[in-house]
Design an enzyme around this catalytic site. Structure first.
Site, PDB file in Angstrom:
ATOM      1  N   LYS A 101       6.160  13.001  -4.209  1.00  0.00           N
ATOM      2  CA  LYS A 101       5.071  13.028  -3.470  1.00  0.00           C
ATOM      3  C   LYS A 101       4.829  13.740  -2.237  1.00  0.00           C
ATOM      4  O   LYS A 101       4.027  14.786  -2.640  1.00  0.00           O
ATOM      5  CB  LYS A 101       4.212  10.964  -3.342  1.00  0.00           C
ATOM      6  CG  LYS A 101       4.648  10.521  -4.041  1.00  0.00           C
ATOM      7  CD  LYS A 101       3.961   8.971  -3.720  1.00  0.00           C
ATOM      8  CE  LYS A 101       3.809   8.375  -2.450  1.00  0.00           C
ATOM      9  NZ  LYS A 101       5.642   8.084  -3.465  1.00  0.00           N
ATOM     10  N   ASN A 124      -1.511   9.465   2.249  1.00  0.00           N
ATOM     11  CA  ASN A 124      -0.188   9.319   2.726  1.00  0.00           C
ATOM     12  C   ASN A 124       0.645  10.474   3.772  1.00  0.00           C
ATOM     13  O   ASN A 124       1.258  10.094   4.206  1.00  0.00           O
ATOM     14  CB  ASN A 124       1.060   8.446   2.038  1.00  0.00           C
ATOM     15  CG  ASN A 124       1.701   7.203   2.221  1.00  0.00           C
ATOM     16  OD1 ASN A 124       1.257   6.982   2.578  1.00  0.00           O
ATOM     17  ND2 ASN A 124       2.886   7.627   1.104  1.00  0.00           N
ATOM     18  N   HIS A 176       9.293  -0.670  -4.218  1.00  0.00           N
ATOM     19  CA  HIS A 176       8.696  -1.996  -3.520  1.00  0.00           C
ATOM     20  C   HIS A 176       8.113  -3.051  -4.565  1.00  0.00           C
ATOM     21  O   HIS A 176       7.085  -3.363  -4.392  1.00  0.00           O
ATOM     22  CB  HIS A 176       6.407  -0.652  -2.981  1.00  0.00           C
ATOM     23  CG  HIS A 176       7.021   0.360  -2.007  1.00  0.00           C
ATOM     24  ND1 HIS A 176       7.299   0.135  -0.847  1.00  0.00           N
ATOM     25  CD2 HIS A 176       6.918   1.424  -2.783  1.00  0.00           C
ATOM     26  CE1 HIS A 176       7.736   1.146  -0.400  1.00  0.00           C
ATOM     27  NE2 HIS A 176       7.052   2.225  -1.241  1.00  0.00           N
TER      28      HIS A 176
END
Length: 417
Positions: A101, A124, A176
């Site tokens: 990302k 982010n 996650h």
């Protein structure tokens, strides 16, 4: 009567949301979970509750209290990303995925900038989107600015109007899982929400994924092709030749093609920007080379898939440092690389879980919670031709502030040794 905005979490996102809320005329307060706090009473007066991505739904009393109020229709409960989007009047691009990302976001912004677009990294990475929205409201940012937003699953959890003009989903791997009661399936479903309000033709899927829409950017050997006719660049002469970075570049160019004409993407300036781009620190970063041994910092490898990408990109045998904070991830993808791993040095919270996932043919050392001991052990086992590789496959917060501190500590200690 003035409305009240309660922000959950006081980090960068929380402070950005507070600034934006104040500019919109809300009274504001920032609150984090703490022992003895009556969460239901704390959220009782809020008209709008904005959550930072660091709040954990399964264990946060404040999050759960906010959900109860919102479920009764007594307030609205949204993410900071959603709050920023609602107050951003123009287009934006968004990028999510388990890995890649940050590089893809930085690369997309760099390419757009080279094409004359006022691109801004956000989300982010860089500034929270609410910060950009506040800058715009205060006249500190041009209305022509185009945010390129790195989006985590955490930020997508409380979004109901987030609608990028174009968006990319790079990949989906184990990560996650500790955050989601539904495990990997729920994590993947949250990631895919990035496309909920994106036109089908503007949905970009990473090259490792099946794409329900035709790709404009494809790879043939080292050639990056557009529409299977135009060769954009030979990747062998760039810093993006590794498999994972080729995929990152393909996604970045796909996004650029959604907002730029083809002739601009094929321009010398655009091609030069690809040649000039260097991935950020802590991403397969060569620290030094001595006595035939290379020392590589890939602290950004915070899940098994990113460690696999590093093993594929780095030639020869490695002495691998693994460990850190567990996110209920599956470490079995490391096993097929047994013939490449001369020695594995394990440290941190989930070292025993990693050890159980590695084949017995890989010799290991358990260095407990002692990071410098782990580095020294790795260096002691390296032979000429090896790479000592920090690619931990885990988050860093059991022992460090973040992956950057972990990478800096590795680099400093290697140089000291």
């Amino acid at each position: 009567m003035q409305q009240h905005c309660l922000i959950l979490g006081g980090g960068l996102s929380g402070k950005a949301a507070e600034r934006l809320a104040a500019s919109l005329g809300f009274s504001t307060a920032i609150l984090s979970d703490s022992p003895g706090l009556d969460a239901d009473a704390a959220v009782a007066e809020a008209d709008l509750i904005v959550t930072s991505p660091g709040m954990k739904p399964l264990v946060s009393p404040l999050w759960q209290a906010a959900m109860r109020r919102a479920g009764k229709g007594q307030c609205e409960f949204i993410s900071e990303l959603e709050f920023g989007f609602r107050n951003w009047p123009g287009k934006l691009l968004a990028i999510t995925g388990t890995n890649g990302k940050t590089t893809t976001t930085e690369l997309t912004a760099a390419l757009l900038t080279a094409a004359g677009v006022e691109a801004r990294t956000a989300g982010n990475i860089g500034l929270p989107l609410s910060e950009l929205a506040a800058d715009l409201r205060e006249g500190k940012l041009s209305p022509d600015a185009l945010p390129v937003v790195e989006v985590s699953s955490f930020q997508l959890e409380r979004c109901d109007t987030f609608a990028p003009f174009a968006a990319a989903l790079l990949n989906l791997e184990s990560d996650h899982v500790d955050r989601y009661a539904g495990g990997f399936a729920e994590y993947a479903a949250v990631k895919q929400r990035i496309f909920d309000r994106v036109a089908p033709e503007n949905r970009v899927y990473g090259l490792s994924m099946d794409s329900p829409v035709p790709r404009r950017v494809t790879l043939y050997g080292d050639a990056l092709m557009i529409d299977e006719e135009e060769v954009l660049i030979d990747l062998g002469n760039t810093a993006l030749s590794a498999v994972h970075n080729r995929e990152n570049l393909a996604a970045a160019v796909e996004l650029c093609l959604r907002v730029l004409p083809l002739e601009t993407v094929l321009s010398p300036e655009f091609r030069l920007a690809i040649h000039m781009f260097q991935p950020g620190r802590h991403r397969q970063e060569l620290v030094c080379e001595k006595n035939g041994v290379r020392y590589v910092n890939d602290s950004k490898a915070t899940n098994p898939a990113s460690t696999v990408a590093a093993l594929r990109a780095i030639p020869g045998t490695v002495v691998l440092l693994l460990g850190g904070l567990d996110k209920e991830m599956d470490f079995s993808p490391l096993a097929p690389f047994a013939d490449r791993i001369r020695f594995a040095v394990l440290y941190g919270e989930c070292r025993a879980k990693i050890a159980a996932a590695l084949p017995e043919s890989i010799p290991t050392a358990d260095c407990g919670m002692e990071f410098e001991r782990a580095i020294r052990t790795a260096c002691d086992h390296a032979q000429p031709g090896d790479t000592v590789l920090l690619a931990p496959a885990c988050a860093s917060m059991d022992m460090f502030r973040d992956y950057k501190e972990r990478g800096d500590r590795f680099a400093a200690f290697v140089k000291q040794l």
